[in-house]
Scaffold this motif. Structure first.
Motif, PDB file in Angstrom:
ATOM      1  N   PHE A 137      10.305  13.095  -1.966  1.00 29.73           N
ATOM      2  CA  PHE A 137       8.974  13.222  -1.380  1.00 29.73           C
ATOM      3  C   PHE A 137       8.098  12.036  -1.773  1.00 29.73           C
ATOM      4  N   PHE A 138       8.121  11.701  -3.059  1.00 29.33           N
ATOM      5  CA  PHE A 138       7.292  10.606  -3.557  1.00 29.33           C
ATOM      6  C   PHE A 138       7.704   9.283  -2.930  1.00 29.33           C
ATOM      7  N   MET A 139       9.009   9.025  -2.879  1.00 30.47           N
ATOM      8  CA  MET A 139       9.483   7.757  -2.343  1.00 30.47           C
ATOM      9  C   MET A 139       9.334   7.687  -0.832  1.00 30.47           C
ATOM     10  N   VAL A 140       9.333   8.827  -0.153  1.00 31.24           N
ATOM     11  CA  VAL A 140       9.059   8.817   1.283  1.00 31.24           C
ATOM     12  C   VAL A 140       7.676   8.242   1.542  1.00 31.24           C
ATOM     13  N   GLY A 141       6.716   8.585   0.670  1.00 36.10           N
ATOM     14  CA  GLY A 141       5.383   8.002   0.808  1.00 36.10           C
ATOM     15  C   GLY A 141       5.439   6.492   0.793  1.00 36.10           C
ATOM     16  N   GLY A 142       6.212   5.930  -0.157  1.00 34.94           N
ATOM     17  CA  GLY A 142       6.320   4.483  -0.247  1.00 34.94           C
ATOM     18  C   GLY A 142       7.076   3.874   0.918  1.00 34.94           C
ATOM     19  N   GLU A 143       8.198   4.478   1.288  1.00 31.64           N
ATOM     20  CA  GLU A 143       8.997   3.924   2.386  1.00 31.64           C
ATOM     21  C   GLU A 143       8.271   4.053   3.725  1.00 31.64           C
ATOM     22  N   LEU A 144       7.583   5.179   3.936  1.00 32.75           N
ATOM     23  CA  LEU A 144       6.818   5.344   5.174  1.00 32.75           C
ATOM     24  C   LEU A 144       5.691   4.324   5.246  1.00 32.75           C
ATOM     25  N   ALA A 145       5.101   4.021   4.085  1.00 33.27           N
ATOM     26  CA  ALA A 145       4.054   2.995   4.041  1.00 33.27           C
ATOM     27  C   ALA A 145       4.599   1.644   4.454  1.00 33.27           C
ATOM     28  N   ARG A 146       5.796   1.323   3.987  1.00 32.44           N
ATOM     29  CA  ARG A 146       6.394   0.040   4.345  1.00 32.44           C
ATOM     30  C   ARG A 146       6.914   0.035   5.776  1.00 32.44           C
ATOM     31  N   THR A 147       6.964   1.234   6.391  1.00 34.22           N
ATOM     32  CA  THR A 147       7.301   1.310   7.806  1.00 34.22           C
ATOM     33  C   THR A 147       6.093   0.982   8.674  1.00 34.22           C
ATOM     34  N   VAL A 148       4.960   1.606   8.381  1.00 37.01           N
ATOM     35  CA  VAL A 148       3.764   1.407   9.211  1.00 37.01           C
ATOM     36  C   VAL A 148       2.938   0.211   8.751  1.00 37.01           C
ATOM     37  N   GLY A 149       3.094  -0.202   7.491  1.00 35.25           N
ATOM     38  CA  GLY A 149       2.314  -1.320   6.977  1.00 35.25           C
ATOM     39  C   GLY A 149       2.473  -2.598   7.778  1.00 35.25           C
ATOM     40  N   PRO A 150       3.714  -3.031   8.093  1.00 36.00           N
ATOM     41  CA  PRO A 150       3.869  -4.246   8.905  1.00 36.00           C
ATOM     42  C   PRO A 150       3.222  -4.129  10.278  1.00 36.00           C
ATOM     43  N   ILE A 151       3.308  -2.938  10.907  1.00 35.00           N
ATOM     44  CA  ILE A 151       2.695  -2.756  12.224  1.00 35.00           C
ATOM     45  C   ILE A 151       1.177  -2.854  12.120  1.00 35.00           C
ATOM     46  N   ILE A 152       0.615  -2.224  11.076  1.00 37.78           N
ATOM     47  CA  ILE A 152      -0.834  -2.311  10.861  1.00 37.78           C
ATOM     48  C   ILE A 152      -1.247  -3.757  10.655  1.00 37.78           C
ATOM     49  N   ALA A 153      -0.477  -4.487   9.836  1.00 41.04           N
ATOM     50  CA  ALA A 153      -0.830  -5.871   9.515  1.00 41.04           C
ATOM     51  C   ALA A 153      -0.834  -6.759  10.751  1.00 41.04           C
ATOM     52  N   VAL A 154       0.262  -6.725  11.523  1.00 39.53           N
ATOM     53  CA  VAL A 154       0.344  -7.630  12.683  1.00 39.53           C
ATOM     54  C   VAL A 154      -0.639  -7.205  13.777  1.00 39.53           C
ATOM     55  N   THR A 155      -0.918  -5.901  13.887  1.00 42.94           N
ATOM     56  CA  THR A 155      -1.893  -5.437  14.881  1.00 42.94           C
ATOM     57  C   THR A 155      -3.292  -5.927  14.542  1.00 42.94           C
ATOM     58  N   LEU A 156      -3.673  -5.778  13.276  1.00 46.83           N
ATOM     59  CA  LEU A 156      -5.007  -6.215  12.861  1.00 46.83           C
ATOM     60  C   LEU A 156      -5.171  -7.725  12.975  1.00 46.83           C
ATOM     61  N   VAL A 157      -4.107  -8.457  12.615  1.00 47.36           N
ATOM     62  CA  VAL A 157      -4.181  -9.914  12.722  1.00 47.36           C
ATOM     63  C   VAL A 157      -4.280 -10.335  14.189  1.00 47.36           C
ATOM     64  N   ALA A 158      -3.554  -9.639  15.067  1.00 44.03           N
ATOM     65  CA  ALA A 158      -3.645  -9.958  16.495  1.00 44.03           C
ATOM     66  C   ALA A 158      -5.042  -9.685  17.040  1.00 44.03           C
ATOM     67  N   MET A 159      -5.702  -8.657  16.500  1.00 45.70           N
ATOM     68  CA  MET A 159      -7.025  -8.276  16.976  1.00 45.70           C
ATOM     69  C   MET A 159      -8.146  -9.100  16.347  1.00 45.70           C
ATOM     70  N   ARG A 160      -8.021  -9.378  15.044  1.00 45.45           N
ATOM     71  CA  ARG A 160      -9.140  -9.971  14.306  1.00 45.45           C
ATOM     72  C   ARG A 160      -8.824 -11.313  13.663  1.00 45.45           C
ATOM     73  N   GLY A 161      -7.572 -11.738  13.702  1.00 45.35           N
ATOM     74  CA  GLY A 161      -7.208 -12.993  13.065  1.00 45.35           C
ATOM     75  C   GLY A 161      -6.824 -12.790  11.608  1.00 45.35           C
ATOM     76  N   LEU A 162      -6.164 -13.796  11.040  1.00 42.31           N
ATOM     77  CA  LEU A 162      -5.677 -13.699   9.671  1.00 42.31           C
ATOM     78  C   LEU A 162      -6.797 -13.509   8.659  1.00 42.31           C
ATOM     79  N   ASP A 163      -7.971 -14.055   8.959  1.00 42.58           N
ATOM     80  CA  ASP A 163      -9.082 -13.949   8.016  1.00 42.58           C
ATOM     81  C   ASP A 163     -10.062 -12.836   8.385  1.00 42.58           C
ATOM     82  N   GLY A 164      -9.694 -11.965   9.325  1.00 40.88           N
ATOM     83  CA  GLY A 164     -10.641 -10.949   9.774  1.00 40.88           C
ATOM     84  C   GLY A 164     -10.203  -9.509   9.587  1.00 40.88           C
TER      85      GLY A 164
END
Length: 385
Positions: A137-164
């Motif tokens: 259960f605990f590690m699912v939290g970490g692995e799920l985070a690393r699943t959605v984290g890259p999508i969140i990162a590239v989406t935000l950068v596409a919307m606001r830029g690397l510095d935004g």
């Protein structure tokens, strides 16, 4: 029979697993943004690998944190770590140069260390006899985070830029606030033993666990480093598509979530050694298949990589905790130090190899080295003392 205090505490385990998810979403930003950071700051693959390494450098103090956690209650370290990690990781796009970026990642690494040492021990103490299930259960939290984290990162950068994309930090700050409110009156003491064992004594008592685990972790770190750190860079180099690169990492991590969910309970039933054997045999094979296939087959091989490679951590954590009777946090600190030190040093070496041999060849070499971890399984005890 478990005593009442050793029952599976579902609510507390859920809250700490949620904290793990939010915390690790931010640490998952580095890998998908690495190609952009390298372009912005004109970094080589070796320097790119050093960014991941410096974030793991504070792991050197993990045994000391564990020693402290066996003596005092570090609940608030766990509670406030998501906020501190969120702040530093949300600002990396604003770094004007390589040294400032290193500093930000080092500070985030300190927060990572003070979260990951006490938290698994808290989970283990709230799990009763079902440590493998709780660790999953605990590690699912970490692995799920690393699943959605890259999508969140590239989406935000596409919307606001690397510095935004820095306002994303407020989600982590809010999570720490919620944890503080819900857990402020909950006793999450780790260990109340009158025996305060020295760090060296803890290692000696558990050397039959740590020595073979060190060999397994070292071999696994080649596969883990080349996939989790350089997969987006590898895919972007091949396709020129940052979205596809982020998606590939998310697929890898999503498969890791499934693997973690299966591996923990399976190790409770089948045994830690046999479960680790399945993972360590499967991971190199799937990496080689990933390199030699294309299209849907490459996609399926990547799923196999995540399901096998990323499922080993909860099993190893459970193994350490069920043998660490007198100093569980210190033992976890030693384990985390071994894990992070091998990963941080090896990822720099992987970057060095990739600069000279190319990423494709480096992937191949890492898969072969990963097979060297299999013989160490025979030195692990099959059951707890």
């Amino acid at each position: 029979m478990d005593s009442p205090k050793s029952k599976f505490k579902t609510l507390e385990i859920f809250l700490l697993s949620l904290a793990h998810f939010v915390h690790d979403v931010y640490t998952a930003f580095l890998s998908p943004l690495l190609p952009l950071l390298m372009d912005k700051l004109s970094l080589s693959l070796t320097r790119g690998g050093s960014l991941a390494a410096v974030m793991q450098l504070p792991s050197l103090i993990n045994p000391l944190l564990g020693l402290l956690a066996d003596r005092v209650n570090l609940k608030y370290f766990v509670v406030f770590a998501p906020a501190f990690t969120a702040i530093f990781m949300s600002l990396i796009g604003l770094a004007p140069n390589y040294l400032i970026l290193l500093f930000m990642l080092f500070m985030a690494g300190i927060s990572v260390a003070v979260f990951h040492v006490p938290a698994p021990v808290l989970i283990a103490r709230m799990a009763g006899s079902r440590k493998g299930l709780a660790m999953s259960f605990f590690m699912v939290g970490g692995e799920l985070a690393r699943t959605v984290g890259p999508i969140i990162a590239v989406t935000l950068v596409a919307m606001r830029g690397l510095d935004g994309f820095w306002p994303i930090m407020f989600a982590g700050i809010a999570t720490s606030g919620i944890l503080f409110w819900r857990l402020r009156n909950v006793d999450l003491s780790i260990h109340k033993s009158t025996k305060n064992l020295a760090l060296s004594r803890t290692f000696i008592n558990l050397k039959h666990i740590f020595l073979p685990l060190a060999g397994i972790i070292a071999a696994r770190s080649f596969m883990h480093g080349v996939l989790t750190t350089f997969l987006p860079t590898y895919i972007k180099t091949q396709s020129g598509n940052l979205w596809l690169a982020g998606l590939a990492l998310s697929v890898l991590e999503a498969a890791g979530v499934v693997g973690v969910l299966i591996a923990g309970p399976l190790s409770d039933f089948l045994g830690r050694q046999k479960t680790l054997a399945i993972s360590l045999i499967g991971a190199p094979v799937f990496i080689l298949l990933f390199l030699e296939s294309s299209g849907i087959w490459q996609f399926l091989a990547l799923i196999g990589c995540g399901a096998t490679l990323l499922s080993t951590t909860p099993v190893m954590l459970a193994l350490v905790q069920e043998h660490a009777k007198e100093s569980p946090a210190t033992a976890n600190g030693i384990f985390m130090m071994l894990s992070f030190v091998f990963r941080s040093s090896i990822v720099i070496f992987i970057g060095f190899l990739a600069d000279r041999l190319g990423l494709h060849t480096t992937y191949f070499i890492s898969a072969l080295v990963g097979m060297l971890g299999i013989p160490f399984l025979f030195f692990l005890p099959k059951k707890s003392n």
